[in-house]
Scaffold this motif. Structure first.
Motif, PDB file in Angstrom:
ATOM      1  N   THR A  37       8.418   1.822   8.193  1.00 36.92           N
ATOM      2  CA  THR A  37       7.225   1.127   7.727  1.00 36.92           C
ATOM      3  C   THR A  37       5.970   1.946   8.023  1.00 36.92           C
ATOM      4  O   THR A  37       5.075   2.042   7.172  1.00 36.92           O
ATOM      5  CB  THR A  37       7.122  -0.269   8.376  1.00 36.92           C
ATOM      6  OG1 THR A  37       8.295  -1.004   8.032  1.00 36.92           O
ATOM      7  CG2 THR A  37       5.916  -1.017   7.899  1.00 36.92           C
ATOM      8  N   LEU A  64       4.071  -3.732   1.664  1.00 34.13           N
ATOM      9  CA  LEU A  64       3.936  -3.158   3.007  1.00 34.13           C
ATOM     10  C   LEU A  64       3.636  -4.236   4.048  1.00 34.13           C
ATOM     11  O   LEU A  64       4.159  -4.194   5.163  1.00 34.13           O
ATOM     12  CB  LEU A  64       2.846  -2.083   3.018  1.00 34.13           C
ATOM     13  CG  LEU A  64       3.218  -0.781   2.329  1.00 34.13           C
ATOM     14  CD1 LEU A  64       2.009   0.140   2.244  1.00 34.13           C
ATOM     15  CD2 LEU A  64       4.359  -0.092   3.040  1.00 34.13           C
ATOM     16  N   CYS A  67       6.803  -5.954   4.882  1.00 31.16           N
ATOM     17  CA  CYS A  67       7.617  -5.121   5.772  1.00 31.16           C
ATOM     18  C   CYS A  67       7.112  -5.187   7.211  1.00 31.16           C
ATOM     19  O   CYS A  67       7.908  -5.272   8.151  1.00 31.16           O
ATOM     20  CB  CYS A  67       7.625  -3.675   5.289  1.00 31.16           C
ATOM     21  SG  CYS A  67       8.558  -3.400   3.794  1.00 31.16           S
ATOM     22  N   GLY A 109      10.303   0.212   5.220  1.00 35.09           N
ATOM     23  CA  GLY A 109       9.041   0.417   4.503  1.00 35.09           C
ATOM     24  C   GLY A 109       9.277   1.185   3.260  1.00 35.09           C
ATOM     25  O   GLY A 109       8.687   1.198   2.289  1.00 35.09           O
TER      26      GLY A 109
END
Length: 109
Positions: A37, A64, A67, A109
């Motif tokens: 990530t 994102l 995540c 990620g």
């Protein structure tokens, strides 16, 4: 001669070892998800498309953030499972399996 456990003692030792294993693997998987990530986040901030960083696009930024949230949840669950396994092993014996399952399903990620 090596003493061999049997019966209830063997079951208790096996349960403890399996819990240790699950917590350790969950911690490793959470670390991998965190690193992935972080890498994705840095790339999204660096990479430009149409003159602006791709981190500014909703499709990228929302993914994102999802995540990051999943990774934080996996970390908290793994920490809780580790603490309970160490200090109160009979309280929530299935929590280590839950932490492992969640960490394994955390999207990178």
């Amino acid at each position: 001669m090596i003493p061999v456990a049997s019966g209830a003692q063997a079951h208790e030792l096996w349960t403890s070892a399996a819990g240790d294993y699950r917590v350790a693997v969950a911690a490793h998987l959470t670390g991998l998800a965190t690193a992935a990530t972080d890498l994705a986040w840095r790339y999204a901030v660096e990479r430009k498309a149409f003159g602006s960083p791709i981190a500014g696009f909703q499709a990228i930024s929302h993914t994102l953030v999802d995540c990051v949230a999943a990774t934080d949840t996996a970390r908290n669950l793994t920490r809780r499972a580790s603490w309970l396994h160490e200090h109160e092993p009979r309280c929530r014996p299935g929590l280590s399996a839950m932490a492992l399952t969640f960490a394994a399903s955390t999207p990178p990620g």
